[in-house]
Design an enzyme around this catalytic site. Structure first.
Site, PDB file in Angstrom:
ATOM      1  CB  THR A  12      -0.941  -0.025   1.227  1.00 22.41           C
ATOM      2  OG1 THR A  12      -1.801  -1.147   1.087  1.00 22.41           O
ATOM      3  CG2 THR A  12      -1.792   1.222   1.339  1.00 22.41           C
ATOM      4  CB  SER A  55       2.850  -7.833   1.315  1.00 21.13           C
ATOM      5  OG  SER A  55       1.735  -7.829   2.150  1.00 21.13           O
ATOM      6  CB  THR A  88       0.808  -3.854   6.367  1.00 27.85           C
ATOM      7  OG1 THR A  88      -0.491  -3.860   5.774  1.00 27.85           O
ATOM      8  CG2 THR A  88       1.405  -2.468   6.324  1.00 27.85           C
ATOM      9  CG  ASP A  89      -2.189  -7.809   3.639  1.00 28.88           C
ATOM     10  OD1 ASP A  89      -2.540  -6.986   4.509  1.00 28.88           O
ATOM     11  OD2 ASP A  89      -2.816  -7.981   2.570  1.00 28.88           O
TER      12      ASP A  89
HETATM   13  N1  ASP Z   1      -2.782  -5.556   1.090  1.00 26.54           N
HETATM   14  C1  ASP Z   1      -1.676  -4.627   1.255  1.00 26.54           C
HETATM   15  C2  ASP Z   1      -0.356  -5.365   1.102  1.00 26.54           C
HETATM   16  O1  ASP Z   1       0.012  -6.066   2.021  1.00 26.54           O
HETATM   17  C3  ASP Z   1      -1.775  -3.999   2.584  1.00 26.54           C
HETATM   18  C4  ASP Z   1      -0.715  -2.989   2.883  1.00 26.54           C
HETATM   19  O2  ASP Z   1       0.331  -2.857   2.284  1.00 26.54           O
HETATM   20  O3  ASP Z   1      -0.950  -2.273   3.869  1.00 26.54           O
HETATM   21  O4  ASP Z   1       0.292  -5.230   0.112  1.00 26.54           O
END
Ligand code: ASP
Length: 323
Positions: A12, A55, A88-89
């Site tokens: 993200t 991710s 973050t995932d």
């Molecule tokens: N779905 C996103 C990812 O992990 C969430 C993020 O980056 O906050 O790429």
């Protein structure tokens, strides 16, 4: 002047929101590529885009490539620290892999964002600035890989994503952050204990992660055992217990030479060999199941993948999971 290398991998933090549809995705141009205008401190930044992936698309081979890339870059240039931006995932898995893999005392900081670059309250640029601050801080040396998000500094080993969308999502249950960042400064308030690292060359082993539940039988365990898996991690109940119906399948898995590592599905505490009823921790330990010291399921899985590159002998694997 300190020189920091930023390695972007996607997530993200590298995305934008389409204002008409509300969809969030990459658009071919990294929004945080040009940072110099935001940096007040005299820090020289070099940045590289290694991947441009959400991710959930990050696999163990990407993690290994990232780790090797960091080693190469640190060998070819005297960088003072490294910042990795990541979705973050699966951030906690990549951060923990790097923690186990990297052989450096230099700060390696992983960060990300919960809101994309053009959303109201976007946290990407702010987190990146905080991560740069920590990566250029002398006190951050020798602490292993750290995760910096939302004004907090966490160890890769303990941090986990706790909320689907809150910007305060990254927490270290039971242990807390080891430091905080402010607009100007970095404050560490805990010392880290020594940590283990493994100089592996490959990351090819197939390790399955299974969550236990009331009434579970051996079906999933048997299916994993017959699938050609090299190892298995089970998020057990409470202190490390499983329903008795799983026991025959577990015995068979161990007899097939497939190491089984036990963690708890509780988010605090460690697994212990307390209960001696059928399926209880004492019986599981006697059966040859390896108890992991306080890791989450996804992190125990990363560690077993790394450890299996060196041995699949449970006698050698056991002490690796007591850290
Ligand atoms: N779905 C996103 C990812 O992990 C969430 C993020 O980056 O906050 O790429």
């Amino acid at each position: 002047m300190k020189t920091i290398l930023i390695i972007h991998t996607g997530g993200t933090i590298s995305m934008k929101e389409n204002k008409a549809t509300g969809e969030v995705n990459t658009d071919g141009e990294h929004p945080l590529k040009e940072l110099s205008t935001f940096l007040k401190e005299s820090i020289e930044i070099k940045d590289e885009i290694l991947f441009y992936l959400p991710s959930p698309h990050i696999r163990p081979d990407h993690m290994l490539k990232l780790g090797q890339f960091i080693h190469e870059k640190l060998a070819e240039h005297q960088y003072d620290g490294v910042v990795v931006t990541h979705g973050t995932d699966t951030l906690e898995e990549t951060a923990y892999f790097l923690d186990l893999f990297l052989q450096t005392r230099k700060p390696v900081i992983v960060t990300g964002a919960m809101r994309s670059s053009n959303e109201i309250g976007s946290d990407g640029l702010y987190n990146l600035m905080s991560a740069i601050k920590v990566s250029s801080c002398d006190e951050a040396h020798g602490k292993g890989v750290l995760v910096v998000m939302n004004d907090e500094i966490h160890t890769a080993r303990n941090v986990t994503k706790t909320s689907t969308s809150n910007v305060a999502t990254f927490q270290s249950p039971q242990y807390g952050p080891i430091g905080i960042t402010t607009k100007k400064d970095v404050f560490f308030h805990h010392k880290t204990t020594s940590h283990d690292s493994y100089p592996i060359q490959h990351l090819t082993k197939n390790v399955a992660l299974i969550k236990a539940y009331a009434g579970m039988d051996g079906t999933i365990i048997e299916a994993v055992c017959n699938s050609g898996a090299n190892g298995m991690v089970i998020e057990a109940l409470g202190q490390g217990n499983l329903p008795p119906e799983t026991v025959p399948a577990l015995k068979n898995t161990i007899e097939q030479g497939i190491p089984v590592v036990l963690v708890s599905r509780c988010y605090q505490g460690v697994v212990q060999d307390t209960y001696s009823y059928e399926g209880g921790g004492r019986k599981l330990r006697e059966m040859g199941i390896i108890f992991a010291n306080g890791l989450t399921g996804p992190k125990a899985r990363i560690k077993l993948m790394v450890a299996l590159e060196m041995t699949n002998n449970p006698i050698e694997l056991n002490p690796m999971f007591s850290y």
